[in-house]
Scaffold this motif. Structure first.
Motif, PDB file in Angstrom:
ATOM      1  N   ASP A 166       0.829  -1.204   0.000  1.00 45.41           N
ATOM      2  CA  ASP A 166       0.000   0.000   0.000  1.00 45.41           C
ATOM      3  C   ASP A 166       0.865   1.257   0.000  1.00 45.41           C
ATOM      4  OD1 ASP A 166      -2.656   1.396   0.389  1.00 45.41           O
ATOM      5  OD2 ASP A 166      -1.622   2.058   2.203  1.00 45.41           O
ATOM      6  N   ARG A 167       1.925   1.267   0.780  1.00 49.10           N
ATOM      7  CA  ARG A 167       2.810   2.429   0.809  1.00 49.10           C
ATOM      8  C   ARG A 167       3.462   2.655  -0.550  1.00 49.10           C
ATOM      9  NH1 ARG A 167       5.899   2.004   6.723  1.00 49.10           N
ATOM     10  NH2 ARG A 167       4.103   2.715   7.960  1.00 49.10           N
ATOM     11  N   PHE A 168       3.853   1.574  -1.194  1.00 45.40           N
ATOM     12  CA  PHE A 168       4.430   1.708  -2.532  1.00 45.40           C
ATOM     13  C   PHE A 168       3.382   2.196  -3.534  1.00 45.40           C
ATOM     14  CE2 PHE A 168       4.850  -0.283  -6.727  1.00 45.40           C
ATOM     15  CZ  PHE A 168       5.998   0.345  -7.164  1.00 45.40           C
ATOM     16  N   GLN A 169       2.206   1.587  -3.501  1.00 46.11           N
ATOM     17  CA  GLN A 169       1.190   1.905  -4.503  1.00 46.11           C
ATOM     18  C   GLN A 169       0.679   3.334  -4.386  1.00 46.11           C
ATOM     19  OE1 GLN A 169      -1.738  -1.189  -4.011  1.00 46.11           O
ATOM     20  NE2 GLN A 169      -0.672  -2.598  -5.388  1.00 46.11           N
ATOM     21  N   ARG A 170       0.617   3.873  -3.182  1.00 45.13           N
ATOM     22  CA  ARG A 170       0.112   5.247  -3.036  1.00 45.13           C
ATOM     23  C   ARG A 170       0.989   6.237  -3.789  1.00 45.13           C
ATOM     24  NH1 ARG A 170      -0.602   6.290   3.197  1.00 45.13           N
ATOM     25  NH2 ARG A 170       0.661   4.407   3.386  1.00 45.13           N
ATOM     26  N   GLY A 171       2.292   6.112  -3.639  1.00 46.25           N
ATOM     27  CA  GLY A 171       3.185   7.000  -4.371  1.00 46.25           C
ATOM     28  C   GLY A 171       3.187   6.714  -5.857  1.00 46.25           C
ATOM     29  N   TYR A 172       3.088   5.445  -6.196  1.00 44.00           N
ATOM     30  CA  TYR A 172       3.116   5.057  -7.599  1.00 44.00           C
ATOM     31  C   TYR A 172       1.889   5.572  -8.337  1.00 44.00           C
ATOM     32  CZ  TYR A 172       3.850   1.973 -11.623  1.00 44.00           C
ATOM     33  OH  TYR A 172       4.060   1.475 -12.887  1.00 44.00           O
ATOM     34  N   LEU A 173       0.721   5.391  -7.742  1.00 45.20           N
ATOM     35  CA  LEU A 173      -0.510   5.822  -8.401  1.00 45.20           C
ATOM     36  C   LEU A 173      -0.627   7.339  -8.475  1.00 45.20           C
ATOM     37  CD1 LEU A 173      -3.014   3.228  -6.933  1.00 45.20           C
ATOM     38  CD2 LEU A 173      -2.260   3.408  -9.307  1.00 45.20           C
ATOM     39  N   ALA A 174       0.031   8.038  -7.556  1.00 52.05           N
ATOM     40  CA  ALA A 174      -0.012   9.499  -7.595  1.00 52.05           C
ATOM     41  C   ALA A 174       0.582  10.029  -8.888  1.00 52.05           C
ATOM     42  CB  ALA A 174       0.741  10.079  -6.401  1.00 52.05           C
ATOM     43  N   ALA A 175       1.521   9.277  -9.463  1.00 51.15           N
ATOM     44  CA  ALA A 175       2.134   9.716 -10.722  1.00 51.15           C
ATOM     45  C   ALA A 175       1.135   9.699 -11.871  1.00 51.15           C
ATOM     46  CB  ALA A 175       3.331   8.824 -11.061  1.00 51.15           C
ATOM     47  N   PHE A 176       0.085   8.904 -11.760  1.00 50.77           N
ATOM     48  CA  PHE A 176      -0.900   8.800 -12.838  1.00 50.77           C
ATOM     49  C   PHE A 176      -2.022   9.822 -12.710  1.00 50.77           C
ATOM     50  CE2 PHE A 176       1.094   4.705 -12.661  1.00 50.77           C
ATOM     51  CZ  PHE A 176       1.120   4.250 -13.962  1.00 50.77           C
ATOM     52  N   GLY A 177      -2.231  10.351 -11.511  1.00 54.07           N
ATOM     53  CA  GLY A 177      -3.407  11.164 -11.261  1.00 54.07           C
ATOM     54  C   GLY A 177      -3.523  12.399 -12.112  1.00 54.07           C
TER      55      GLY A 177
END
Length: 217
Positions: free
Chosen positions: A64-75
């Motif tokens: 979850d910690r990894f995915q939160r930062g990763y998905l922020a790049a797509f927003g």
């Protein structure tokens, strides 16, 4: 009045991260976590009913910690509603892809112990014994990432990824598998990531995805 527990879940999971990073998931037991955290065994059982729950929460918190930062790049490009036909946003999509590939390396550099956990997989953390709730949480997180990658593939292929069956596969390779392989090689050797790692991840993603960009009429 009962005294509140001295050790919260994050403190115990931090100790579990250190154990898993040093000796793998097999080293994460209830007693080992208690000892590593300097906590009584009762504190661990108070927070986690058993080892399978402990392993599930350890994996899910890390992912979850990894995915939160990763998905922020797509927003910034995808938002909540994607119109993948708008060719004017392709330049933004290419930049988003570079940032996503870079984010994998940046996060791993900032969180080397947790990144070492991601070199394993959920099966190594006993997914078969997880509760249904834990499996659903893992599946929802993975689906969010897959949806973002699929949407980016649609955008880069002018909204028609069906004409390029390798579009999503190419995006997954460029934005997840290649950056992770770069991280994995150095972490498994016990070495720090080189200064050029982020730039190399960006360049590889850009080169691999260039063939997806449709030509303007």
């Amino acid at each position: 009045m009962a005294r509140p527990p001295r050790f919260d879940s994050d403190q115990l999971l931090d100790a579990a991260v250190r154990l898993a990073c040093g000796s793998g998931p097999a080293a994460v037991t209830m007693s080992a976590v208690a000892e590593a955290a300097g906590a009584p065994s009762g504190s661990v059982y108070y927070r986690f009913p058993g080892r399978s729950a402990l392993l599930a929460e350890l994996w899910l918190r890390t992912v979850d910690r990894f995915q939160r930062g990763y998905l922020a790049a797509f927003g910034r490009v995808l938002g909540e509603d994607l119109d993948p036909v708008l060719l004017a946003t392709i330049a933004d999509a290419r930049q988003t892809a570079r940032e996503a590939a870079r984010q994998v390396v940046e996060w791993s550099r900032s969180h080397p112990d947790e990144a070492a956990l991601l070199l394993y997989g959920p099966d190594d953390f006993g997914r078969a014994d997880w509760s249904q709730e834990h499996r659903l949480r893992a599946d929802r997180g993975n689906q969010r990432v897959h949806s973002a990658l699929a949407a980016l593939a649609a955008l880069l292929s002018a909204g028609e990824p069906a004409k390029d069956p390798q579009a999503v596969e190419r995006v997954v390779l460029a934005l997840i598998e290649l950056p992770l392989s770069l991280v994995r090689r150095h972490l498994r050797a016990g070495a720090q990531l080189p200064e050029h790692a982020e730039r190399l991840a960006e360049e590889c993603a850009d080169d691999l995805l260039a063939r997806l960009t449709p030509r303007r009429p």
